[in-house]
Scaffold this motif. Structure first.
Motif, mmCIF file in Angstrom:
data_model
loop_
_atom_site.group_PDB
_atom_site.id
_atom_site.type_symbol
_atom_site.label_atom_id
_atom_site.label_comp_id
_atom_site.label_asym_id
_atom_site.label_seq_id
_atom_site.Cartn_x
_atom_site.Cartn_y
_atom_site.Cartn_z
ATOM 1 N N TRP A 6 18.613 45.937 38.590
ATOM 2 C CA TRP A 6 18.674 44.731 37.766
ATOM 3 C C TRP A 6 18.445 43.471 38.585
ATOM 4 N N LEU A 8 19.807 39.904 37.964
ATOM 5 C CA LEU A 8 20.784 39.207 37.140
ATOM 6 C C LEU A 8 20.461 37.719 37.146
ATOM 7 N N ASP A 10 21.686 34.028 35.669
ATOM 8 C CA ASP A 10 22.756 33.262 35.036
ATOM 9 C C ASP A 10 22.232 31.847 34.819
ATOM 10 N N TYR A 33 29.879 39.550 37.194
ATOM 11 C CA TYR A 33 28.836 39.983 36.252
ATOM 12 C C TYR A 33 28.068 41.173 36.824
ATOM 13 N N ALA A 34 27.727 41.109 38.104
ATOM 14 C CA ALA A 34 26.963 42.184 38.742
ATOM 15 C C ALA A 34 27.757 43.488 38.733
ATOM 16 N N ALA A 36 30.127 44.376 36.682
ATOM 17 C CA ALA A 36 30.221 44.855 35.301
ATOM 18 C C ALA A 36 28.907 45.510 34.864
ATOM 19 N N LEU A 37 27.792 44.878 35.177
ATOM 20 C CA LEU A 37 26.489 45.417 34.790
ATOM 21 C C LEU A 37 26.240 46.772 35.452
ATOM 22 N N GLU A 38 26.585 46.882 36.727
ATOM 23 C CA GLU A 38 26.424 48.156 37.429
ATOM 24 C C GLU A 38 27.311 49.239 36.820
ATOM 25 N N LYS A 39 28.540 48.884 36.487
ATOM 26 C CA LYS A 39 29.468 49.857 35.918
ATOM 27 C C LYS A 39 29.017 50.314 34.534
ATOM 28 N N ILE A 40 28.548 49.390 33.726
ATOM 29 C CA ILE A 40 28.128 49.709 32.360
ATOM 30 C C ILE A 40 26.854 50.555 32.343
ATOM 31 N N THR A 41 25.897 50.215 33.201
ATOM 32 C CA THR A 41 24.586 50.859 33.147
ATOM 33 C C THR A 41 24.393 51.974 34.165
ATOM 34 N N VAL A 45 22.473 46.284 40.837
ATOM 35 C CA VAL A 45 21.927 44.937 40.716
ATOM 36 C C VAL A 45 21.227 44.631 42.038
#
Length: 64
Positions: A6, A8, A10, A33-34, A36-41, A45
C-alpha cells in the motif's frame, strides 16, 4: 496499491511553513493508520505521504 504494498495517503488542509515539523506532528497518526491497514488487509504499507491540499504538495512520511 503499488508493487505488492500500500501507499498510504493522508490528506491535510494545514499550511506548511516547516515541513519537518508537520511530518513529525502527523507521523504517529500515519503510523497507526499503516498498522491498521496492514492488519486488516494482510498486505504491507510500502510508503506514506501527507498530501497538503492548500499547498498542492506531498510530503513523505518515514515509517518504522
Amino acid at each position: 496499491l503499488e508493487g505488492g504494498g500500500w501507499v498510504l495517503i493522508d490528506y491535510k488542509t494545514d499550511r506548511a511553513t516547516d515541513d519537518a515539523a508537520l511530518v513529525k506532528r502527523y507521523r504517529p497518526q500515519v503510523e497507526i493508520y499503516a498498522l491498521a491497514l496492514e492488519k486488516i488487509t494482510g498486505m504491507p504499507v510500502r510508503s506514506a505521504v501527507l498530501c497538503l491540499l492548500r499547498d498542492g504538495r506531498a510530503l513523505d512520511v518515514p515509517l518504522r
